[in-house]
Design a protein around this motif. Structure first.
Motif, mmCIF file in Angstrom:
data_model
loop_
_atom_site.group_PDB
_atom_site.id
_atom_site.type_symbol
_atom_site.label_atom_id
_atom_site.label_comp_id
_atom_site.label_asym_id
_atom_site.label_seq_id
_atom_site.Cartn_x
_atom_site.Cartn_y
_atom_site.Cartn_z
ATOM 1 N N GLU A 242 11.199 2.802 -11.352
ATOM 2 C CA GLU A 242 10.279 1.708 -11.055
ATOM 3 C C GLU A 242 8.867 2.165 -11.398
ATOM 4 O O GLU A 242 8.414 3.208 -10.916
ATOM 5 C CB GLU A 242 10.362 1.323 -9.572
ATOM 6 C CG GLU A 242 11.691 0.715 -9.181
ATOM 7 C CD GLU A 242 12.015 -0.548 -9.947
ATOM 8 O OE1 GLU A 242 11.078 -1.320 -10.263
ATOM 9 O OE2 GLU A 242 13.195 -0.776 -10.255
ATOM 10 N N PRO A 243 8.147 1.394 -12.215
ATOM 11 C CA PRO A 243 6.853 1.860 -12.721
ATOM 12 C C PRO A 243 5.777 2.010 -11.667
ATOM 13 O O PRO A 243 4.816 2.749 -11.872
ATOM 14 C CB PRO A 243 6.467 0.773 -13.723
ATOM 15 C CG PRO A 243 7.219 -0.442 -13.277
ATOM 16 C CD PRO A 243 8.520 0.075 -12.735
ATOM 17 N N ASP A 244 5.902 1.331 -10.537
ATOM 18 C CA ASP A 244 4.871 1.408 -9.508
ATOM 19 C C ASP A 244 5.172 2.490 -8.470
ATOM 20 O O ASP A 244 4.514 2.589 -7.444
ATOM 21 C CB ASP A 244 4.695 0.057 -8.807
ATOM 22 C CG ASP A 244 5.992 -0.477 -8.219
ATOM 23 O OD1 ASP A 244 7.042 0.145 -8.466
ATOM 24 O OD2 ASP A 244 5.944 -1.503 -7.523
ATOM 25 N N SER A 245 6.186 3.317 -8.735
ATOM 26 C CA SER A 245 6.523 4.402 -7.817
ATOM 27 C C SER A 245 6.215 5.743 -8.478
ATOM 28 O O SER A 245 6.129 5.847 -9.699
ATOM 29 C CB SER A 245 8.003 4.347 -7.433
ATOM 30 O OG SER A 245 8.823 4.598 -8.560
ATOM 31 N N GLU A 246 6.062 6.763 -7.654
ATOM 32 C CA GLU A 246 5.830 8.102 -8.160
ATOM 33 C C GLU A 246 7.054 8.967 -7.861
ATOM 34 O O GLU A 246 7.635 8.875 -6.780
ATOM 35 C CB GLU A 246 4.589 8.715 -7.507
ATOM 36 C CG GLU A 246 3.275 8.115 -7.998
ATOM 37 C CD GLU A 246 3.009 8.397 -9.462
ATOM 38 O OE1 GLU A 246 3.444 9.461 -9.955
ATOM 39 O OE2 GLU A 246 2.387 7.550 -10.128
ATOM 40 N N PRO A 247 7.468 9.799 -8.810
ATOM 41 C CA PRO A 247 8.629 10.652 -8.562
ATOM 42 C C PRO A 247 8.324 11.690 -7.492
ATOM 43 O O PRO A 247 7.173 12.117 -7.329
ATOM 44 C CB PRO A 247 8.879 11.306 -9.923
ATOM 45 C CG PRO A 247 7.542 11.278 -10.592
ATOM 46 C CD PRO A 247 6.898 10.003 -10.138
ATOM 47 N N SER A 248 9.356 12.095 -6.781
ATOM 48 C CA SER A 248 9.186 13.125 -5.765
ATOM 49 C C SER A 248 9.005 14.485 -6.430
ATOM 50 O O SER A 248 9.246 14.659 -7.635
ATOM 51 C CB SER A 248 10.415 13.167 -4.852
ATOM 52 O OG SER A 248 11.556 13.591 -5.586
ATOM 53 N N ALA A 249 8.603 15.469 -5.636
ATOM 54 C CA ALA A 249 8.447 16.826 -6.161
ATOM 55 C C ALA A 249 9.774 17.349 -6.705
ATOM 56 O O ALA A 249 9.814 18.035 -7.734
ATOM 57 C CB ALA A 249 7.914 17.737 -5.065
ATOM 58 N N LYS A 250 10.875 17.012 -6.019
ATOM 59 C CA LYS A 250 12.190 17.457 -6.489
ATOM 60 C C LYS A 250 12.542 16.818 -7.831
ATOM 61 O O LYS A 250 13.091 17.487 -8.713
ATOM 62 C CB LYS A 250 13.261 17.114 -5.451
ATOM 63 C CG LYS A 250 14.652 17.610 -5.845
ATOM 64 C CD LYS A 250 15.685 17.258 -4.798
ATOM 65 C CE LYS A 250 17.055 17.851 -5.146
ATOM 66 N NZ LYS A 250 17.526 17.460 -6.493
ATOM 67 N N GLU A 251 12.251 15.520 -7.971
ATOM 68 C CA GLU A 251 12.541 14.844 -9.241
ATOM 69 C C GLU A 251 11.753 15.473 -10.386
ATOM 70 O O GLU A 251 12.279 15.666 -11.488
ATOM 71 C CB GLU A 251 12.221 13.360 -9.122
ATOM 72 C CG GLU A 251 13.203 12.584 -8.267
ATOM 73 C CD GLU A 251 12.769 11.153 -8.022
ATOM 74 O OE1 GLU A 251 13.643 10.270 -8.007
ATOM 75 O OE2 GLU A 251 11.554 10.904 -7.844
ATOM 76 N N THR A 276 0.322 10.585 -15.047
ATOM 77 C CA THR A 276 0.221 11.817 -14.263
ATOM 78 C C THR A 276 1.515 12.616 -14.253
ATOM 79 O O THR A 276 1.515 13.839 -14.485
ATOM 80 C CB THR A 276 -0.193 11.491 -12.814
ATOM 81 O OG1 THR A 276 -1.377 10.695 -12.838
ATOM 82 C CG2 THR A 276 -0.446 12.756 -12.025
ATOM 83 N N SER A 277 2.630 11.962 -13.974
ATOM 84 C CA SER A 277 3.910 12.676 -13.864
ATOM 85 C C SER A 277 4.284 13.327 -15.188
ATOM 86 O O SER A 277 4.745 14.476 -15.227
ATOM 87 C CB SER A 277 5.009 11.710 -13.424
ATOM 88 O OG SER A 277 4.715 11.159 -12.160
ATOM 89 N N ALA A 278 4.112 12.604 -16.274
ATOM 90 C CA ALA A 278 4.451 13.150 -17.590
ATOM 91 C C ALA A 278 3.590 14.357 -17.921
ATOM 92 O O ALA A 278 4.066 15.344 -18.508
ATOM 93 C CB ALA A 278 4.290 12.072 -18.657
ATOM 94 N N GLU A 279 2.328 14.305 -17.569
ATOM 95 C CA GLU A 279 1.425 15.420 -17.859
ATOM 96 C C GLU A 279 1.821 16.670 -17.065
ATOM 97 O O GLU A 279 1.718 17.797 -17.566
ATOM 98 C CB GLU A 279 -0.009 15.009 -17.545
ATOM 99 C CG GLU A 279 -0.551 13.963 -18.518
ATOM 100 C CD GLU A 279 -1.849 13.347 -18.064
ATOM 101 O OE1 GLU A 279 -2.300 13.674 -16.943
ATOM 102 O OE2 GLU A 279 -2.422 12.540 -18.817
ATOM 103 N N ILE A 280 2.302 16.464 -15.845
ATOM 104 C CA ILE A 280 2.763 17.602 -15.040
ATOM 105 C C ILE A 280 3.957 18.271 -15.720
ATOM 106 O O ILE A 280 4.013 19.503 -15.851
ATOM 107 C CB ILE A 280 3.144 17.146 -13.615
ATOM 108 C CG1 ILE A 280 1.889 16.711 -12.842
ATOM 109 C CG2 ILE A 280 3.875 18.261 -12.869
ATOM 110 C CD1 ILE A 280 2.186 16.079 -11.499
ATOM 111 N N VAL A 281 4.913 17.455 -16.162
ATOM 112 C CA VAL A 281 6.092 18.002 -16.836
ATOM 113 C C VAL A 281 5.691 18.708 -18.134
ATOM 114 O O VAL A 281 6.172 19.806 -18.446
ATOM 115 C CB VAL A 281 7.120 16.887 -17.126
ATOM 116 C CG1 VAL A 281 8.295 17.428 -17.936
ATOM 117 C CG2 VAL A 281 7.622 16.267 -15.821
ATOM 118 N N ALA A 282 4.806 18.092 -18.890
ATOM 119 C CA ALA A 282 4.375 18.673 -20.164
ATOM 120 C C ALA A 282 3.693 20.021 -19.962
ATOM 121 O O ALA A 282 3.894 20.961 -20.746
ATOM 122 C CB ALA A 282 3.448 17.713 -20.890
#
Length: 321
Positions: A242-251, A276-282
């Motif tokens: 869902e685009p309006d949610s943020e993944p958990s630290a585990k995800e 933000t999430s994608a940049e963390i993974v990258a």
């Protein structure tokens, strides 16, 4: 005291000019803006549920006099996942001759509309399109459209596939022809011209993408399964469906491990949502972040979808090389 007359002399013409600007801006007709009224000059008023359907209908009705085409949800809304009908929306629907929708569960409020406005003609663009189950990333074993959506939730992002978009255009065209049969030939001619452009673009995308060596991607919204199926891409993971949610630290941690173990090179974000999430993974892997647009918002121009897909082609050529 001499300062006061000076201020009055300067401010008065500025105020007059500002008033004129406001009046001019207020008088401009914004194409695609929603209105609750059917214009006196309109023979038929078509209300689209949201942006992708509006772009399709804009091409179908292009140049046909007497058609008032409006869109219900604001452009910046994006997908209608949790869209709540407003009083203004119901007024809009009451004055429409036809309600053009994506279908496949995208318009979750549809039951309320049909209950309160049983005489309203609803044109469902998803008819006949094989649907992918929600949460499924890339499979050729889909349920048919005839299956009840109550039995299994399906992915509604049909238009992101060009082939599906072509079918949706054809479905909308037939519905509009039934609403306004005197101009059916014009609608069908417009639809044919537009689907020819879509077919040519699809062929060009296949020609440039089919030979690329890397097929694995990670997305951050569940908008691309139909697109991935069309161009034989493997969605290794969807980080937050869902685009309006943020993944958990585990995800996020699981995604980082997946990228490291599979050597996925491309993380795809959408221009409508945070990165933000994608940049963390990258930052924790060797993967790079790219922008892939699902064409859920954009310019209110009849060629907007074509331009978006052409841009997606350039991005994919770079990301998957």
């Amino acid at each position: 005291m001499r300062l006061v007359p000076f201020i009055r002399r300067v401010c008065k013409p500025v105020a007059v000019l500002l008033s004129l600007v406001i009046c001019v801006v207020g008088s401009v007709h914004l194409v695609g803006c929603s209105t609750t009224q059917k214009a006196d000059s309109a023979r038929v008023r078509l209300l689209c549920s949201f942006y992708p359907i509006y772009i399709m209908a804009l091409n179908i009705t292009d140049g046909v006099d007497g058609v008032q085409l409006d869109v219900m949800a604001p452009n910046q809304t994006g997908c209608l996942h949790d869209y709540q009908l407003q009083t203004e929306d119901m007024k809009n629907l009451e004055s429409a001759d036809g309600f053009l929708i994506n279908g496949a569960g995208m318009e979750s409020f549809l039951d309320k509309v049909t209950q309160e406005l049983p005489e309203l003609t609803v044109v469902d663009s998803s008819t006949g399109i094989p649907l992918i189950a929600a949460g499924e990333t890339h499979s050729h074993d889909h349920e048919s459209h005839e299956q009840s959506e109550e039995e299994e939730e399906v992915n509604p992002h049909l238009w992101v596939s060009i082939s599906n978009c072509i079918q949706q255009v054809n479905n909308l065209t037939e519905g509009i022809c039934q609403l306004d049969p005197a101009y059916a030939d014009s609608y069908r001619a417009n639809a044919q011209a537009y689907t020819d452009k879509l077919s040519s673009l699809r062929d060009e995308m296949h020609a440039q993408l089919d030979g690329l060596p890397n097929r694995d991607i990670i997305t951050f919204h569940e908008a691309f399964p139909y697109f991935a199926e069309e161009f034989d891409l493997n969605i290794a993971a969807v980080v937050n469906r869902e685009p309006d949610s943020e993944p958990s630290a585990k995800e996020l941690a699981d995604t980082i491990l997946l990228v490291r173990s599979t050597n996925v090179k491309a993380l795809f974000v959408e221009p409508q949502y945070p990165t933000t999430s994608a940049e963390i993974v990258a930052n924790e892997t060797s993967a790079a972040v790219y922008v892939l647009d699902p064409a859920v918002s954009g310019d209110m121009d009849k060629d907007a979808y074509l331009h978006t897909m052409e841009q997606n082609l350039q991005v994919l050529r770079q990301a998957l090389a």
